[in-house]
Design an enzyme around this catalytic site. Structure first.
Site, short mmCIF file in Angstrom:
data_model
loop_
_atom_site.label_atom_id
_atom_site.label_comp_id
_atom_site.label_asym_id
_atom_site.label_seq_id
_atom_site.Cartn_x
_atom_site.Cartn_y
_atom_site.Cartn_z
N TYR A 45 36.91 19.70 -10.35
CA TYR A 45 36.07 20.64 -9.62
C TYR A 45 36.42 20.57 -8.14
O TYR A 45 37.02 19.60 -7.67
CB TYR A 45 34.58 20.35 -9.83
N ASP A 246 22.03 12.08 -6.37
CA ASP A 246 23.25 12.73 -6.89
C ASP A 246 23.73 13.83 -5.95
O ASP A 246 24.50 14.70 -6.35
CB ASP A 246 23.04 13.26 -8.31
#
Length: 291
Positions: A45, A246
């Site tokens: 990604y 996160d």
């Protein structure tokens, strides 16, 4: 080049409940700046830049004083951005790196001396990219990790946890599992893999991060079906549970979570103040060696 990722929420809310002094975000990533720290060509990604300065601004807004940088796929096994952050904030930050199983002992020691406390491996069903650095890589590196006091962290779908358990034989340092086991909340807490993780947690054999509610639930923004997982893990063994944002939430295609609201959810799902302090302050201080 990998799929593009949207940026994190630009103006996260302040938490409704004050964050206890010494609180630690045990799971976030740093990306770039790419002029200094380019992305890996073979990444899965492509995130927007998320440098240390942006992370520190987020933590200031949330009232978080400590953090653990987790190496992300976009930088592959080049941990330069992470190590630079540890050098710049040695008292505030610790790190978890991703390395090839051919890494030298000299390099591992350099990382440990810099504030790295663990190596990260992947064991995900159908995973790609750098996730090939999984159980076999851990087995190859385990003796040298143990010599240096480096524990192990797994990005793991606990539906396959039974495959990993034999690799833990003889391992005496912490085993940390990300994001509540990366399980699908729609199937409930009685899933065998989640129950096995709870059993190992209750026995003190693993640690678990009650992070990534939005990774196991699709029910934005409250993720109500993730709450029973959070609560089950704390019931199993609150001494070995930690929390993380996160941030900047790579590989999220749906609505981007608000980090302040994620902390609100943690507080709501952990209503006892002493328990919140244990998970946010005391447990990460033990696990990562904060003074």
């Amino acid at each position: 080049m990998g799929i593009p990722c949207p940026p994190p929420c630009p103006n996260p809310k302040q938490p409704d409940i004050p964050t206890p002094a010494g609180a630690c975000d045990t799971h976030f990533h740093l990306f770039g700046p790419t002029a200094r720290f380019p992305f890996a060509p073979e990444r899965a990604y492509t995130p927007p830049e998320a440098p240390l300065e942006a992370l520190l601004a987020l933590h200031a807004r949330l009232g978080i004083e400590r953090g653990v940088v987790i190496q992300g796929n976009a930088h592959g096994t080049d941990n330069s951005a992470l190590l630079d952050a540890l050098k710049r904030e040695p008292r505030r930050l610790r790190g978890v790196t991703i390395v090839k199983d051919t890494v030298s002992t000299t390099e591992l020691k350099r990382m440990a001396d810099a504030g790295v406390r663990a190596l990260r491996f992947h064991h995900m069903l159908g995973a790609h990219g750098f996730s090939v650095l999984g159980l076999k890589a851990f087995a190859a590196l385990a003796p040298r990790m143990a010599d240096l006091g480096l524990h192990v962290q797994f990005m793991m779908d606990v539906s396959a946890l039974h495959e990993a358990v034999p690799y833990f034989t003889g391992w005496h340092l912490p085993i940390v599992i990300d994001h509540m086991g990366n399980i699908d909340a729609i199937h409930g807490v009685n899933q065998p893999g989640f129950q096995l993780m709870c059993k190992l947690l209750a026995e003190g054999k693993v640690w678990v991060k009650v992070s990534g509610a939005y990774r196991i639930s699709k029910r934005y923004p409250d993720y109500p079906d993730a709450r029973p997982f959070h609560e089950a893990l704390i019931r199993a063994n609150p001494q070995q549970v930690v929390w993380g944002t996160d941030w900047p939430h790579p590989r999220i295609a749906e609505e981007m979570p608000d980090d302040g609201y994620l902390l609100d959810l943690f507080n709501a799902w952990t209503p006892d103040a002493a328990m919140r302090k244990k998970i946010l302050v005391e447990n990460p201080a033990r696990l990562y060696g904060f003074e």
